[in-house]
Structures are given as C-alpha cells and as structure tokens.
Design a protein around this motif. Sequence first.
Motif, PDB file in Angstrom:
ATOM      1  N   LEU A  11      29.746  35.850  35.684  1.00 54.21           N
ATOM      2  CA  LEU A  11      29.874  37.237  35.241  1.00 54.21           C
ATOM      3  C   LEU A  11      29.996  37.251  33.725  1.00 54.21           C
ATOM      4  O   LEU A  11      30.775  36.466  33.164  1.00 54.21           O
ATOM      5  N   SER A  12      29.230  38.120  33.093  1.00 58.58           N
ATOM      6  CA  SER A  12      29.293  38.251  31.649  1.00 58.58           C
ATOM      7  C   SER A  12      29.568  39.716  31.323  1.00 58.58           C
ATOM      8  O   SER A  12      28.835  40.603  31.790  1.00 58.58           O
ATOM      9  N   VAL A  13      30.613  39.974  30.547  1.00 54.45           N
ATOM     10  CA  VAL A  13      31.004  41.346  30.231  1.00 54.45           C
ATOM     11  C   VAL A  13      31.314  41.451  28.746  1.00 54.45           C
ATOM     12  O   VAL A  13      31.718  40.469  28.110  1.00 54.45           O
ATOM     13  N   PRO A  14      31.156  42.646  28.155  1.00 55.75           N
ATOM     14  CA  PRO A  14      31.574  42.843  26.762  1.00 55.75           C
ATOM     15  C   PRO A  14      33.087  42.977  26.673  1.00 55.75           C
ATOM     16  O   PRO A  14      33.763  43.429  27.613  1.00 55.75           O
ATOM     17  N   GLU A  15      33.612  42.577  25.540  1.00 51.06           N
ATOM     18  CA  GLU A  15      35.053  42.642  25.306  1.00 51.06           C
ATOM     19  C   GLU A  15      35.569  44.067  25.541  1.00 51.06           C
ATOM     20  O   GLU A  15      34.937  45.048  25.166  1.00 51.06           O
ATOM     21  N   GLY A  16      36.736  44.142  26.181  1.00 53.64           N
ATOM     22  CA  GLY A  16      37.363  45.436  26.410  1.00 53.64           C
ATOM     23  C   GLY A  16      37.129  46.019  27.790  1.00 53.64           C
ATOM     24  O   GLY A  16      37.847  46.935  28.202  1.00 53.64           O
ATOM     25  N   GLU A  17      36.133  45.484  28.497  1.00 55.39           N
ATOM     26  CA  GLU A  17      35.849  46.012  29.835  1.00 55.39           C
ATOM     27  C   GLU A  17      36.890  45.553  30.854  1.00 55.39           C
ATOM     28  O   GLU A  17      37.460  44.472  30.731  1.00 55.39           O
ATOM     29  N   ASN A  18      37.082  46.402  31.853  1.00 60.02           N
ATOM     30  CA  ASN A  18      37.875  46.006  33.015  1.00 60.02           C
ATOM     31  C   ASN A  18      36.935  45.364  34.026  1.00 60.02           C
ATOM     32  O   ASN A  18      35.772  45.759  34.135  1.00 60.02           O
ATOM     33  N   LEU A  19      37.405  44.369  34.765  1.00 61.40           N
ATOM     34  CA  LEU A  19      36.510  43.703  35.699  1.00 61.40           C
ATOM     35  C   LEU A  19      37.263  43.253  36.952  1.00 61.40           C
ATOM     36  O   LEU A  19      38.496  43.142  36.953  1.00 61.40           O
ATOM     37  N   VAL A  20      36.483  43.015  38.003  1.00 65.03           N
ATOM     38  CA  VAL A  20      37.036  42.616  39.291  1.00 65.03           C
ATOM     39  C   VAL A  20      36.313  41.374  39.798  1.00 65.03           C
ATOM     40  O   VAL A  20      35.077  41.326  39.817  1.00 65.03           O
ATOM     41  N   LEU A  21      37.083  40.385  40.187  1.00 63.61           N
ATOM     42  CA  LEU A  21      36.545  39.182  40.814  1.00 63.61           C
ATOM     43  C   LEU A  21      36.932  39.213  42.292  1.00 63.61           C
ATOM     44  O   LEU A  21      38.048  39.608  42.628  1.00 63.61           O
ATOM     45  N   ASN A  22      36.012  38.783  43.134  1.00 67.63           N
ATOM     46  CA  ASN A  22      36.214  38.874  44.573  1.00 67.63           C
ATOM     47  C   ASN A  22      36.349  37.512  45.234  1.00 67.63           C
ATOM     48  O   ASN A  22      35.695  36.545  44.819  1.00 67.63           O
ATOM     49  N   CYS A  23      37.152  37.475  46.272  1.00 71.35           N
ATOM     50  CA  CYS A  23      37.388  36.252  47.036  1.00 71.35           C
ATOM     51  C   CYS A  23      37.490  36.635  48.508  1.00 71.35           C
ATOM     52  O   CYS A  23      38.166  37.619  48.845  1.00 71.35           O
ATOM     53  N   SER A  24      36.818  35.880  49.368  1.00 66.51           N
ATOM     54  CA  SER A  24      36.955  36.123  50.804  1.00 66.51           C
ATOM     55  C   SER A  24      37.220  34.803  51.514  1.00 66.51           C
ATOM     56  O   SER A  24      36.793  33.743  51.038  1.00 66.51           O
ATOM     57  N   PHE A  25      37.936  34.870  52.624  1.00 67.11           N
ATOM     58  CA  PHE A  25      38.258  33.671  53.388  1.00 67.11           C
ATOM     59  C   PHE A  25      38.062  33.950  54.861  1.00 67.11           C
ATOM     60  O   PHE A  25      38.185  35.089  55.315  1.00 67.11           O
ATOM     61  N   SER A  99      51.138  18.986  56.676  1.00 63.87           N
ATOM     62  CA  SER A  99      51.137  19.312  55.259  1.00 63.87           C
ATOM     63  C   SER A  99      50.602  20.722  55.053  1.00 63.87           C
ATOM     64  O   SER A  99      50.039  21.327  55.962  1.00 63.87           O
ATOM     65  N   TYR A 100      50.831  21.205  53.843  1.00 63.77           N
ATOM     66  CA  TYR A 100      50.277  22.491  53.438  1.00 63.77           C
ATOM     67  C   TYR A 100      49.255  22.207  52.348  1.00 63.77           C
ATOM     68  O   TYR A 100      49.568  21.574  51.345  1.00 63.77           O
ATOM     69  N   GLN A 101      48.027  22.653  52.569  1.00 67.97           N
ATOM     70  CA  GLN A 101      46.957  22.326  51.642  1.00 67.97           C
ATOM     71  C   GLN A 101      46.223  23.571  51.178  1.00 67.97           C
ATOM     72  O   GLN A 101      46.165  24.571  51.878  1.00 67.97           O
ATOM     73  N   LEU A 102      45.689  23.466  49.963  1.00 64.12           N
ATOM     74  CA  LEU A 102      44.912  24.546  49.387  1.00 64.12           C
ATOM     75  C   LEU A 102      43.438  24.330  49.668  1.00 64.12           C
ATOM     76  O   LEU A 102      42.924  23.222  49.504  1.00 64.12           O
ATOM     77  N   THR A 103      42.763  25.394  50.077  1.00 69.68           N
ATOM     78  CA  THR A 103      41.306  25.412  50.206  1.00 69.68           C
ATOM     79  C   THR A 103      40.773  26.346  49.144  1.00 69.68           C
ATOM     80  O   THR A 103      41.171  27.513  49.081  1.00 69.68           O
ATOM     81  N   PHE A 104      39.880  25.821  48.316  1.00 70.95           N
ATOM     82  CA  PHE A 104      39.388  26.551  47.150  1.00 70.95           C
ATOM     83  C   PHE A 104      37.991  27.109  47.371  1.00 70.95           C
ATOM     84  O   PHE A 104      37.176  26.537  48.109  1.00 70.95           O
ATOM     85  N   GLY A 105      37.709  28.207  46.657  1.00 72.85           N
ATOM     86  CA  GLY A 105      36.340  28.640  46.484  1.00 72.85           C
ATOM     87  C   GLY A 105      35.703  27.864  45.341  1.00 72.85           C
ATOM     88  O   GLY A 105      36.348  27.038  44.684  1.00 72.85           O
ATOM     89  N   LYS A 106      34.413  28.153  45.084  1.00 67.43           N
ATOM     90  CA  LYS A 106      33.718  27.438  44.012  1.00 67.43           C
ATOM     91  C   LYS A 106      33.972  28.051  42.652  1.00 67.43           C
ATOM     92  O   LYS A 106      33.610  27.464  41.631  1.00 67.43           O
ATOM     93  N   GLY A 107      34.570  29.233  42.624  1.00 63.30           N
ATOM     94  CA  GLY A 107      34.934  29.836  41.362  1.00 63.30           C
ATOM     95  C   GLY A 107      33.942  30.874  40.857  1.00 63.30           C
ATOM     96  O   GLY A 107      32.781  30.921  41.282  1.00 63.30           O
ATOM     97  N   THR A 108      34.431  31.710  39.958  1.00 59.59           N
ATOM     98  CA  THR A 108      33.597  32.654  39.212  1.00 59.59           C
ATOM     99  C   THR A 108      33.737  32.306  37.742  1.00 59.59           C
ATOM    100  O   THR A 108      34.853  32.280  37.203  1.00 59.59           O
ATOM    101  N   LYS A 109      32.588  32.037  37.107  1.00 62.32           N
ATOM    102  CA  LYS A 109      32.594  31.710  35.677  1.00 62.32           C
ATOM    103  C   LYS A 109      32.470  32.998  34.887  1.00 62.32           C
ATOM    104  O   LYS A 109      31.463  33.695  34.965  1.00 62.32           O
ATOM    105  N   LEU A 110      33.519  33.320  34.128  1.00 57.28           N
ATOM    106  CA  LEU A 110      33.583  34.563  33.366  1.00 57.28           C
ATOM    107  C   LEU A 110      33.324  34.298  31.891  1.00 57.28           C
ATOM    108  O   LEU A 110      33.940  33.401  31.295  1.00 57.28           O
ATOM    109  N   SER A 111      32.432  35.078  31.324  1.00 54.45           N
ATOM    110  CA  SER A 111      32.189  35.049  29.872  1.00 54.45           C
ATOM    111  C   SER A 111      32.458  36.441  29.334  1.00 54.45           C
ATOM    112  O   SER A 111      31.864  37.412  29.806  1.00 54.45           O
ATOM    113  N   VAL A 112      33.360  36.538  28.359  1.00 55.74           N
ATOM    114  CA  VAL A 112      33.663  37.810  27.717  1.00 55.74           C
ATOM    115  C   VAL A 112      33.059  37.766  26.319  1.00 55.74           C
ATOM    116  O   VAL A 112      33.451  36.932  25.485  1.00 55.74           O
ATOM    117  N   ILE A 113      32.111  38.648  26.065  1.00 55.34           N
ATOM    118  CA  ILE A 113      31.343  38.632  24.822  1.00 55.34           C
ATOM    119  C   ILE A 113      32.036  39.493  23.776  1.00 55.34           C
ATOM    120  O   ILE A 113      32.303  40.668  24.018  1.00 55.34           O
TER     121      ILE A 113
END
Lengths: 114, 113
Positions: A11-25, A99-113
């Motif tokens: 995701l690439s957004v200009p500085e100052g914007e509000n943004l939402v990242l999504n995750c589902s399991f 044990s208790y373990q974390l399962t991760f997503g692959k991530g969202t790469k954010l660039s703020v311009i």
Amino acid sequence: KQEVTQIPAALSVPEGENLVLNCSFTDSAIYNLQWFRQDPGKGLTSLLLIQSSQREQTSGRLNASLDKSSGRSTLYIAASQPGDSATYLCAVMTAGAGSYQLTFGKGTKLSVIP
Amino acid sequence: ETGVTQSPTHLIKTRGQQVTLRCSSQSGHNTVSWYQQALGQGPQFIFQYYREEENGRGNFPPRFSGLQFPNYSSELNVNALELDDSALYLCASSLGQGIETQYFGPGTRLLVL
C-alpha cells in the motif's frame, strides 16, 4: 490448520492520509491477536495486542479492532507519516500441543510518501 | 530491564554444515519461542521452550533442535543445512508458556550457500 491472510500486500499513500490494513484468520479459536511492525531486515516490534474477549485497542494514532466470530481484524492508522513506512504483520495466538504459538500473515508493506 | 538479544546478527554457512544461534531472553521471562522468516513471508513457528523443556513444535524436521538454559537463554541448532534454511531467525521471550505478549529480538540472518 490456522491460516492468516493480510490484504493488501502493499500500500502506498501520501503523508497525512488515514488508512486501514486488513487481516483475516480461518479458525476463530484464538487467545489473542497482535499487530507487529517490521522494518527492513529487522525484528518485530509489537504495536497492539487484543485479547479474544476484547473488541479493540488503541495506542496513539493506531487503533486495532477484532471481530473474532467473523475472523477479521483491522489496523487503522490515522494521519500517516513517512516514519510509518514499514511492513505490518498480523498474528493470532492459538494453543498447540502444550504451547501457545503465533501464526502470522505475510504482512502488508506500507509506504507513506512525503 | 534489557530486551531480547540475539547473536550473531549475520551468518554465512555452506550446505551440509551445522549452525548454532543464540538468544538471551528478557529479564524474568521463562518461555522462549523460535520462528523462521523466509524472505517475503511471515514468521513460522519452529518450537517453544518453557522452563528448559520443549513444549511445542511447528512443522519443522528434527534437524532443528534447541536448548533452554537455567538462566532462560536459549539456542537453536540446525544440522545438515539446506539452501532453503536461508532466512531470518527470530526468537521471542514471554511469560506463561507464551500466552502473554511475546517480545521479539532483532533476529539472526542466516545465508546458506
């Protein structure tokens, strides 16, 4: 088997914007959900942790919500800054055999311009 | 209070060799978890140690093994290295068998040639 999906992948957004990242399991039997930040080649920094009984958590400009029944979480970043540029990872905690373990997503790469 | 530290930061090995990675837990934490993060992927759970005993393992072969010491520091050992073992290895320390917040170290970048 628990699977975590993050949209969008980048995701690439200009500085100052509000943004939402999504995750589902796929499996709602989670103990908590965490959002992490990872800078290139670095370790993980915990941003927010939401217990399974909670609906949301806030820290500064960050707000994370959790809808366990539908298997969804969102991370809201207000008034984005260039310093927010990083990869954001969502992880759910589940119980394995002893044990208790974390399962991760692959991530969202954010660039703020600037 | 010191955070989680890992050593070395970078490592280059050749296929078939063995490697040992080290992790020093955050003060007072009795649980350490190890994760493997391949390039462009999320971290994957390798195993967890609680009070010096392995108490959980992900989908990794037995050539991935570990130790936890009485001071709760930990080692990850990988035998017979393969090219696909090239990754960032992260350790995380926590309380309560991992159910509490897991605090991550900076990672060790392993390259297998």
